[in-house]
Design a protein around this motif. Structure first.
Motif, mmCIF file in Angstrom:
data_model
loop_
_atom_site.group_PDB
_atom_site.id
_atom_site.type_symbol
_atom_site.label_atom_id
_atom_site.label_comp_id
_atom_site.label_asym_id
_atom_site.label_seq_id
_atom_site.Cartn_x
_atom_site.Cartn_y
_atom_site.Cartn_z
ATOM 1 N N GLU A 246 82.640 13.020 57.159
ATOM 2 C CA GLU A 246 83.932 13.631 56.805
ATOM 3 C C GLU A 246 83.843 15.137 57.046
ATOM 4 O O GLU A 246 82.816 15.751 56.756
ATOM 5 C CB GLU A 246 84.241 13.374 55.325
ATOM 6 N N GLY B 260 82.028 17.519 60.237
ATOM 7 C CA GLY B 260 82.478 16.151 60.560
ATOM 8 C C GLY B 260 81.863 15.638 61.845
ATOM 9 O O GLY B 260 82.553 15.076 62.703
ATOM 10 N N ALA C 169 87.840 11.836 59.005
ATOM 11 C CA ALA C 169 86.558 11.156 59.262
ATOM 12 C C ALA C 169 86.845 9.896 60.058
ATOM 13 O O ALA C 169 87.939 9.331 59.975
ATOM 14 C CB ALA C 169 85.870 10.787 57.952
ATOM 15 N N GLY D 193 83.665 7.780 56.071
ATOM 16 C CA GLY D 193 82.614 8.581 56.709
ATOM 17 C C GLY D 193 81.267 7.927 56.435
ATOM 18 O O GLY D 193 81.151 7.100 55.530
#
Ligand code: AKG
Length: 289
Positions: free
Chosen positions: A208, A152, A110, A178
């Motif tokens: 993430e 992601g 992330a 993230g």
């Protein structure tokens, strides 16, 4: 969308999504070349391409993508974005790419929350004055694979390129792994070939990655012609030689440094690529400078 609407939304939100920016056969060429660089270790060079020493484990950053060949060179002044970039960086000043890399990542990777207008950084600033944009850094994030839920995706905080206040998540640490739980952040979903264009001072990062497989995007950062490479990378002499004059002007806009006591003419700095955009927007700029 019209140029006026693109400008309005870019000014309002700090980003635009350019759908279908790169065609499928071009994507296939880029992906096939990238496949041949997957074995690079952190810090290792192949020719003038380098895997970042800091990209370990689930993330691979391959720097200097234009050194990977002609399909990458085509991205330098790609028609899907070069006029926008020229307009947003600032008309007739000329451009420079201060970073280009492939970001390839797997499960758990992330990008933490970063940037935001509160920092007032010049290099990444958003600026609009008297009818002209003067942004310090405009990024192109080009997806080479679809990026959907769990993959992601890039996350942005729309309009934060104009924020005066620090987002509380910077202090609470909420955006560190993230941006999923960061208030005001939205995830961008890309189809392969889409390009996200944004001013770097907009607060951003990514979600993430929780899915298997690999996210693949290319990141190209454009700024004014007097910029410098963030890591000190230089284009190879071979690349400089084989590029079209327009592309060379963006990759290496400044002539070599002039030593003292040199007789004769100094090399001229011609913003050649910008000229096309200057002509295009001429009518709209007149009287507004
Ligand atoms: O990896 C992403 O999606 C975000 C990229 C990013 O943070 C950047 O370009 O500065």
């Amino acid at each position: 969308m019209s140029v006026e609407m693109d400008e309005y939304l870019f000014d309002l939100r700090g980003y635009l999504m350019l759908e279908g920016a790169v065609e499928a056969d071009h994507q296939a060429e880029l992906n096939a070349i990238l496949d041949t660089y997957q074995d690079l270790e952190p810090g290792e060079w192949r020719g003038w391409v380098r895997r970042s020493p800091n990209s370990k484990g689930t993330t691979r950053h391959l720097h200097q993508v234009f050194e990977m060949g002609e399909p990458f060179e085509r991205l330098i002044d790609h028609p899907s974005w070069i006029d926008h970039i020229t307009r947003f960086v600032g008309g007739d000043d000329g451009l420079f790419i201060d970073e280009s890399f492939a970001d390839i990542r797997q499960q758990t990777a992330a990008t933490p929350l970063h940037s935001g207008a509160h920092k007032r950084r010049i290099r990444t600033q958003y600026r609009y004055h008297n009818g002209q944009f003067r942004c310090g850094q405009i990024n192109i994030l080009l997806a080479l694979r679809d990026v959907g839920p769990g993959d992601g995706g890039t996350m942005v905080i729309p309009s934060s390129h104009k924020s005066n206040l620090l987002h509380p998540a910077f202090e609470s640490g909420e955006g560190r792994g993230g941006l999923e739980n960061v208030e005001g952040a939205v995830e961008v979903s890309y189809n392969a070939g889409d390009a996200l264009m944004f001013v770097d001072c907009m607060a951003h990062g990514s979600a993430e990655r929780v899915n298997d497989g690999e996210r693949r995007i290319l990141i190209i950062r454009y700024g004014p012609h007097w910029g410098t490479d963030r890591y000190g990378y230089q284009p190879s002499p071979e690349l400089v030689r084989r590029l079209t004059p327009e592309r060379r002007q963006i990759v290496q806009p400044l002539p070599p440094i002039t030593p003292p006591n040199v007789e004769g003419e100094y090399p001229k700095r011609e913003p050649r690529v910008a000229k096309a955009a200057v002509d295009k927007y001429k009518g709209r700029w007149e009287g507004r400078r």
